[in-house]
Design a protein around this motif. Structure first.
Motif, PDB file in Angstrom:
ATOM      1  N   ALA A 146       0.840  -1.196   0.000  1.00 28.22           N
ATOM      2  CA  ALA A 146       0.000   0.000   0.000  1.00 28.22           C
ATOM      3  C   ALA A 146       0.874   1.245   0.000  1.00 28.22           C
ATOM      4  CB  ALA A 146      -0.918   0.004   1.214  1.00 28.22           C
ATOM      5  N   ALA A 147       0.460   2.243  -0.767  1.00 29.22           N
ATOM      6  CA  ALA A 147       1.138   3.536  -0.921  1.00 29.22           C
ATOM      7  C   ALA A 147       2.341   3.476  -1.859  1.00 29.22           C
ATOM      8  CB  ALA A 147       1.545   4.144   0.414  1.00 29.22           C
ATOM      9  N   GLY A 148       2.699   2.295  -2.354  1.00 35.62           N
ATOM     10  CA  GLY A 148       3.770   2.194  -3.334  1.00 35.62           C
ATOM     11  C   GLY A 148       3.303   2.704  -4.693  1.00 35.62           C
ATOM     12  N   THR A 149       4.240   2.927  -5.579  1.00 38.19           N
ATOM     13  CA  THR A 149       3.924   3.416  -6.919  1.00 38.19           C
ATOM     14  C   THR A 149       3.172   2.350  -7.714  1.00 38.19           C
ATOM     15  OG1 THR A 149       5.854   4.833  -6.914  1.00 38.19           O
ATOM     16  CG2 THR A 149       4.902   4.315  -9.071  1.00 38.19           C
ATOM     17  N   TRP A 176      -5.782  -1.802  -9.642  1.00 35.82           N
ATOM     18  CA  TRP A 176      -6.467  -0.804 -10.464  1.00 35.82           C
ATOM     19  C   TRP A 176      -5.912   0.587 -10.217  1.00 35.82           C
ATOM     20  CZ3 TRP A 176      -9.529  -3.363  -6.672  1.00 35.82           C
ATOM     21  CH2 TRP A 176      -9.731  -2.630  -5.518  1.00 35.82           C
ATOM     22  N   SER A 177      -5.037   0.734  -9.246  1.00 31.13           N
ATOM     23  CA  SER A 177      -4.522   2.061  -8.871  1.00 31.13           C
ATOM     24  C   SER A 177      -3.678   2.705  -9.966  1.00 31.13           C
ATOM     25  CB  SER A 177      -3.733   1.963  -7.572  1.00 31.13           C
ATOM     26  OG  SER A 177      -4.558   1.496  -6.529  1.00 31.13           O
ATOM     27  N   TRP A 178      -3.170   1.946 -10.915  1.00 31.85           N
ATOM     28  CA  TRP A 178      -2.395   2.474 -12.045  1.00 31.85           C
ATOM     29  C   TRP A 178      -3.255   3.364 -12.939  1.00 31.85           C
ATOM     30  CZ3 TRP A 178      -4.137   1.403 -16.940  1.00 31.85           C
ATOM     31  CH2 TRP A 178      -5.153   0.437 -17.009  1.00 31.85           C
ATOM     32  N   LEU A 179      -4.582   3.236 -12.795  1.00 31.20           N
ATOM     33  CA  LEU A 179      -5.515   3.945 -13.660  1.00 31.20           C
ATOM     34  C   LEU A 179      -5.937   5.306 -13.100  1.00 31.20           C
ATOM     35  CD1 LEU A 179      -7.131   3.605 -16.284  1.00 31.20           C
ATOM     36  CD2 LEU A 179      -8.830   2.306 -15.001  1.00 31.20           C
ATOM     37  N   PHE A 180      -5.723   5.522 -11.806  1.00 31.52           N
ATOM     38  CA  PHE A 180      -6.239   6.720 -11.143  1.00 31.52           C
ATOM     39  C   PHE A 180      -5.148   7.450 -10.363  1.00 31.52           C
ATOM     40  CE2 PHE A 180      -9.549   3.385 -11.092  1.00 31.52           C
ATOM     41  CZ  PHE A 180     -10.481   3.979 -11.923  1.00 31.52           C
ATOM     42  N   PRO A 181      -5.058   8.784 -10.536  1.00 24.21           N
ATOM     43  CA  PRO A 181      -4.124   9.547  -9.700  1.00 24.21           C
ATOM     44  C   PRO A 181      -4.496   9.345  -8.230  1.00 24.21           C
ATOM     45  CG  PRO A 181      -4.971  10.905 -11.497  1.00 24.21           C
ATOM     46  CD  PRO A 181      -5.780   9.624 -11.485  1.00 24.21           C
ATOM     47  N   PRO A 182      -3.563   9.287  -7.347  1.00 10.57           N
ATOM     48  CA  PRO A 182      -2.143   9.631  -7.464  1.00 10.57           C
ATOM     49  C   PRO A 182      -1.260   8.440  -7.850  1.00 10.57           C
ATOM     50  CG  PRO A 182      -2.644   9.289  -5.165  1.00 10.57           C
ATOM     51  CD  PRO A 182      -3.934   9.081  -5.926  1.00 10.57           C
ATOM     52  N   TYR A 183      -1.860   7.378  -8.425  1.00  6.40           N
ATOM     53  CA  TYR A 183      -1.115   6.206  -8.905  1.00  6.40           C
ATOM     54  C   TYR A 183      -0.314   5.553  -7.778  1.00  6.40           C
ATOM     55  CZ  TYR A 183      -2.408   8.615 -13.169  1.00  6.40           C
ATOM     56  OH  TYR A 183      -3.117   9.283 -14.145  1.00  6.40           O
ATOM     57  N   GLN A 184      -1.018   5.301  -6.668  1.00  8.61           N
ATOM     58  CA  GLN A 184      -0.435   4.588  -5.527  1.00  8.61           C
ATOM     59  C   GLN A 184      -1.395   3.470  -5.125  1.00  8.61           C
ATOM     60  OE1 GLN A 184       0.064   7.785  -2.650  1.00  8.61           O
ATOM     61  NE2 GLN A 184       2.233   7.881  -3.152  1.00  8.61           N
ATOM     62  N   TRP A 185      -0.820   2.350  -4.721  1.00  7.92           N
ATOM     63  CA  TRP A 185      -1.638   1.210  -4.327  1.00  7.92           C
ATOM     64  C   TRP A 185      -2.454   1.548  -3.087  1.00  7.92           C
ATOM     65  CZ3 TRP A 185      -1.776  -1.646  -8.289  1.00  7.92           C
ATOM     66  CH2 TRP A 185      -0.638  -1.945  -9.036  1.00  7.92           C
ATOM     67  N   ASP A 186      -3.731   1.149  -3.093  1.00 12.56           N
ATOM     68  CA  ASP A 186      -4.602   1.339  -1.937  1.00 12.56           C
ATOM     69  C   ASP A 186      -4.440   0.221  -0.917  1.00 12.56           C
ATOM     70  OD1 ASP A 186      -5.936   3.733  -2.725  1.00 12.56           O
ATOM     71  OD2 ASP A 186      -7.060   2.557  -4.188  1.00 12.56           O
ATOM     72  N   PHE A 187      -4.052  -0.949  -1.372  1.00 14.21           N
ATOM     73  CA  PHE A 187      -3.880  -2.112  -0.514  1.00 14.21           C
ATOM     74  C   PHE A 187      -2.522  -2.722  -0.811  1.00 14.21           C
ATOM     75  CE2 PHE A 187      -8.420  -1.786  -1.465  1.00 14.21           C
ATOM     76  CZ  PHE A 187      -8.955  -1.779  -0.186  1.00 14.21           C
ATOM     77  N   GLY A 188      -2.158  -3.719  -0.031  1.00 15.07           N
ATOM     78  CA  GLY A 188      -1.003  -4.538  -0.345  1.00 15.07           C
ATOM     79  C   GLY A 188      -1.492  -5.831  -0.985  1.00 15.07           C
ATOM     80  N   ALA A 189      -0.582  -6.563  -1.621  1.00 14.45           N
ATOM     81  CA  ALA A 189      -0.939  -7.844  -2.230  1.00 14.45           C
ATOM     82  C   ALA A 189       0.195  -8.833  -2.014  1.00 14.45           C
ATOM     83  CB  ALA A 189      -1.210  -7.676  -3.726  1.00 14.45           C
ATOM     84  N   VAL A 190      -0.173 -10.059  -1.673  1.00 10.84           N
ATOM     85  CA  VAL A 190       0.812 -11.108  -1.458  1.00 10.84           C
ATOM     86  C   VAL A 190       0.308 -12.391  -2.125  1.00 10.84           C
ATOM     87  CG1 VAL A 190      -0.161 -11.824   0.782  1.00 10.84           C
ATOM     88  CG2 VAL A 190       2.266 -12.231   0.295  1.00 10.84           C
ATOM     89  N   ALA A 191       1.246 -13.126  -2.722  1.00 11.39           N
ATOM     90  CA  ALA A 191       0.894 -14.409  -3.338  1.00 11.39           C
ATOM     91  C   ALA A 191       0.596 -15.408  -2.221  1.00 11.39           C
ATOM     92  CB  ALA A 191       2.041 -14.905  -4.211  1.00 11.39           C
ATOM     93  N   PHE A 192      -0.643 -15.872  -2.155  1.00 12.39           N
ATOM     94  CA  PHE A 192      -1.049 -16.852  -1.144  1.00 12.39           C
ATOM     95  C   PHE A 192      -0.564 -18.243  -1.540  1.00 12.39           C
ATOM     96  CE2 PHE A 192      -4.339 -19.740   0.648  1.00 12.39           C
ATOM     97  CZ  PHE A 192      -4.046 -19.535   1.994  1.00 12.39           C
ATOM     98  N   THR A 193      -0.513 -18.491  -2.841  1.00 15.54           N
ATOM     99  CA  THR A 193       0.038 -19.722  -3.406  1.00 15.54           C
ATOM    100  C   THR A 193       0.993 -19.287  -4.516  1.00 15.54           C
ATOM    101  OG1 THR A 193      -1.650 -19.886  -5.137  1.00 15.54           O
ATOM    102  CG2 THR A 193      -2.158 -20.950  -3.027  1.00 15.54           C
ATOM    103  N   ASP A 194       1.637 -20.222  -5.165  1.00 16.35           N
ATOM    104  CA  ASP A 194       2.395 -19.871  -6.366  1.00 16.35           C
ATOM    105  C   ASP A 194       1.411 -19.274  -7.371  1.00 16.35           C
ATOM    106  OD1 ASP A 194       4.718 -20.896  -5.273  1.00 16.35           O
ATOM    107  OD2 ASP A 194       4.616 -22.786  -6.363  1.00 16.35           O
ATOM    108  N   VAL A 195       1.817 -18.180  -8.000  1.00 12.73           N
ATOM    109  CA  VAL A 195       0.921 -17.454  -8.900  1.00 12.73           C
ATOM    110  C   VAL A 195       1.586 -17.291 -10.257  1.00 12.73           C
ATOM    111  CG1 VAL A 195      -0.176 -15.201  -9.326  1.00 12.73           C
ATOM    112  CG2 VAL A 195      -0.208 -16.193  -7.028  1.00 12.73           C
ATOM    113  N   ARG A 196       0.798 -17.522 -11.304  1.00 14.61           N
ATOM    114  CA  ARG A 196       1.200 -17.181 -12.671  1.00 14.61           C
ATOM    115  C   ARG A 196       0.220 -16.128 -13.155  1.00 14.61           C
ATOM    116  NH1 ARG A 196       0.535 -22.387 -15.533  1.00 14.61           N
ATOM    117  NH2 ARG A 196       0.772 -21.073 -17.358  1.00 14.61           N
ATOM    118  N   ALA A 197       0.741 -15.111 -13.846  1.00 10.51           N
ATOM    119  CA  ALA A 197      -0.126 -14.004 -14.256  1.00 10.51           C
ATOM    120  C   ALA A 197       0.388 -13.356 -15.524  1.00 10.51           C
ATOM    121  CB  ALA A 197      -0.187 -12.961 -13.133  1.00 10.51           C
TER     122      ALA A 197
END
Length: 152
Positions: free
Chosen positions: A37-40, A77-98
């Motif tokens: 959260a709050a990262g770019t 979705w934060s990349w789409l709206f100013p100030p372009y900072q994450w509202d939450f944090g995110a962590v891989a709960f399992t191995d993730v492919r994306a």
């Protein structure tokens, strides 16, 4: 309740194909912090497999999971709206492919192809509306389960 929307299946085929030209395949091992959260916020992902927890820091030592995302879900979705900072944090709960998408490149594509831009923004708005409705329901469930009997 609104229906869960999957970004890539919601876009018309021609627009999906244009967007997928910008996709990069990535993976995150289990327990990897994807963003804080709050990262770019300059990118987003569509999860191909695995699970991601969105979390919120509530105290200096405690995080609360606010949502779990899986295959087909859009992460970020934060990349789409100013100030372009994450509202939450995110962590891989399992191995993730994306599939990973660079936000500025997607925004440039949206300027070049306004129909794609409109479809993308509408779809993201539907995703946000669904997640807001789901979160509201969870909060109401928590509130009603904690309420003491006899109190209104």
């Amino acid at each position: 309740m609104t229906k869960a929307i999957k970004l890539l299946t919601a876009l018309p085929q021609a627009q999906r194909e244009r967007l997928m030209e910008l996709a990069k395949e990535v993976s995150f091992p289990e327990d990897t912090r994807i963003f804080e959260a709050a990262g770019t916020a300059d990118r987003f992902w569509v999860i191909r497999s695995g699970a991601v927890h969105l979390d919120q820091q509530v105290t200096s030592r405690q995080r609360v999971t606010v949502a779990t995302l899986g295959a087909g879900d859009m992460l970020g979705w934060s990349w789409l709206f100013p100030p372009y900072q994450w509202d939450f944090g995110a962590v891989a709960f399992t191995d993730v492919r994306a599939y990973e998408f660079d936000g500025p490149s997607v925004l440039a594509l949206c300027v070049e192809d306004p129909l794609l831009g409109l479809s993308l923004v509408r779809t993201v708005a539907e995703i946000l509306a669904h997640r807001l409705e789901t979160t509201r329901g969870k909060l109401m469930d928590q509130y009603t389960s904690r309420r003491r009997p006899g109190l209104i």
